[in-house]
Design a protein around this motif. Structure first.
Motif, mmCIF file in Angstrom:
data_model
loop_
_atom_site.group_PDB
_atom_site.id
_atom_site.type_symbol
_atom_site.label_atom_id
_atom_site.label_comp_id
_atom_site.label_asym_id
_atom_site.label_seq_id
_atom_site.Cartn_x
_atom_site.Cartn_y
_atom_site.Cartn_z
ATOM 1 N N GLN A 41 0.808 -1.214 0.000
ATOM 2 C CA GLN A 41 0.000 0.000 0.000
ATOM 3 C C GLN A 41 0.842 1.264 0.000
ATOM 4 O O GLN A 41 0.671 2.126 -0.873
ATOM 5 C CB GLN A 41 -0.972 -0.027 1.184
ATOM 6 C CG GLN A 41 -2.058 -1.082 1.031
ATOM 7 C CD GLN A 41 -2.988 -1.151 2.233
ATOM 8 O OE1 GLN A 41 -2.568 -0.936 3.365
ATOM 9 N NE2 GLN A 41 -4.247 -1.437 1.982
ATOM 10 N N PRO A 42 1.800 1.448 0.941
ATOM 11 C CA PRO A 42 2.630 2.650 0.863
ATOM 12 C C PRO A 42 3.540 2.671 -0.357
ATOM 13 O O PRO A 42 3.832 3.746 -0.892
ATOM 14 C CB PRO A 42 3.433 2.622 2.172
ATOM 15 C CG PRO A 42 3.356 1.214 2.657
ATOM 16 C CD PRO A 42 2.033 0.688 2.188
ATOM 17 N N LEU A 43 3.979 1.496 -0.836
ATOM 18 C CA LEU A 43 4.830 1.484 -2.031
ATOM 19 C C LEU A 43 4.046 1.933 -3.266
ATOM 20 O O LEU A 43 4.572 2.643 -4.130
ATOM 21 C CB LEU A 43 5.408 0.084 -2.256
ATOM 22 C CG LEU A 43 6.477 -0.371 -1.262
ATOM 23 C CD1 LEU A 43 7.014 -1.743 -1.653
ATOM 24 C CD2 LEU A 43 7.604 0.634 -1.178
ATOM 25 N N ALA A 44 2.770 1.530 -3.354
ATOM 26 C CA ALA A 44 1.936 1.997 -4.459
ATOM 27 C C ALA A 44 1.758 3.510 -4.391
ATOM 28 O O ALA A 44 1.761 4.203 -5.419
ATOM 29 C CB ALA A 44 0.570 1.301 -4.412
ATOM 30 N N ALA A 45 1.632 4.036 -3.164
ATOM 31 C CA ALA A 45 1.513 5.486 -2.999
ATOM 32 C C ALA A 45 2.810 6.185 -3.396
ATOM 33 O O ALA A 45 2.784 7.281 -3.962
ATOM 34 C CB ALA A 45 1.145 5.816 -1.555
ATOM 35 N N VAL A 46 3.953 5.569 -3.111
ATOM 36 C CA VAL A 46 5.248 6.134 -3.520
ATOM 37 C C VAL A 46 5.292 6.301 -5.038
ATOM 38 O O VAL A 46 5.665 7.360 -5.559
ATOM 39 C CB VAL A 46 6.415 5.236 -3.049
ATOM 40 C CG1 VAL A 46 7.706 5.608 -3.761
ATOM 41 C CG2 VAL A 46 6.603 5.356 -1.544
ATOM 42 N N VAL A 47 4.904 5.254 -5.750
ATOM 43 C CA VAL A 47 4.927 5.303 -7.217
ATOM 44 C C VAL A 47 3.966 6.365 -7.741
ATOM 45 O O VAL A 47 4.307 7.162 -8.621
ATOM 46 C CB VAL A 47 4.572 3.918 -7.811
ATOM 47 C CG1 VAL A 47 4.423 4.001 -9.325
ATOM 48 C CG2 VAL A 47 5.629 2.892 -7.437
#
Length: 238
Positions: free
Chosen positions: A25-31
């Motif tokens: 979830q946070p990695l998708a937000a990073v992208v």
């Protein structure tokens, strides 16, 4: 012996899938935020203020992913817990700063009723932040389908008669049934269609590792309340 090994492997597979879900979830937000930053910079006249904002969100989300990993490592190795005297109200305020964007984007109003001059507790600041983040995000998610009343989240802190510190998070969402109130903390039990059932189980493990307890109950009106109790730091007890 073979059955125990199969159970252990099965548990590890499910745990790995759950951790991957939480980190994703946070990695998708990073992208997403990095792509937004590029769009702001690629404009004929770059919008540097918007780009900086996107970069800040990338940093915040990257830190969230790192905190998930640290939390899981600390649970796997109890010696990683770094307990220091702390004010629970400070932990609450720090978490609100981290989740402010989610509160705004989901149109949730926040009310804080924090008792002044609470006694210090002995705890790991990062782990207790993770508990609070999980409880706040659960409250936000519980109100996603709420359209007939304002979406309100209330965070309270106080002492009980034995001077233990109590923190509660109350939402006005879908609520929880009495039979689900305790099962919510079982590993892999979830009422969410996309949930892995690990967040609240980990939260309870964290709170219990601090000598406290975590519970949930339905409200008299709409919604639910999650509450955790922590013992007072002996050096601060009268």
């Amino acid at each position: 012996m073979a059955l125990a090994r199969v159970n252990r492997v099965t548990m590890m597979v499910e745990l790995t899938a759950s951790i991957a879900h939480e980190v994703n979830q946070p990695l998708a937000a990073v992208v997403a935020n990095a792509e937004a930053c590029l769009r702001w910079l690629d404009r004929e006249t770059p919008d540097l203020a918007a780009a900086r904002r996107s970069v800040k969100w990338v940093i915040d989300d990257g830190n969230r992913a790192g905190e998930v990993i640290r939390r899981v490592r600390a649970l796997a190795n109890k010696s990683d817990i770094e307990k220091v005297p702390l004010d629970v109200n400070d932990v609450v305020r720090e978490v609100i700063a981290l989740v402010q964007r989610e509160l705004t984007s989901h149109q949730v109003s926040l009310q804080m009723e924090l008792a002044p001059a609470l006694p210090m507790t002995l705890g790991d600041r990062v782990q207790l932040q993770q508990v609070m983040i999980n409880l706040v995000m659960n409250g936000i998610e519980a109100m996603q389908s709420t359209t007939d009343r304002p979406r309100e989240l209330v965070i309270r802190s106080r002492q009980d008669e034995t001077r233990q510190v109590i923190v509660s998070v109350t939402d006005c969402g879908v609520g929880i049934s009495p039979e689900d109130a305790d099962r919510l903390f079982n590993v892999f039990f979830t009422t969410k269609s996309s949930g892995m059932g690990m967040g609240l189980s980990i939260c309870r493990s964290i709170v219990e590792a601090h000598g406290g307890r975590l519970s949930a109950s339905g409200n008299e009106g709409p919604g639910a309340t999650f509450q955790f109790v922590l013992p007072v730091h002996r050096g601060d007890a009268s």
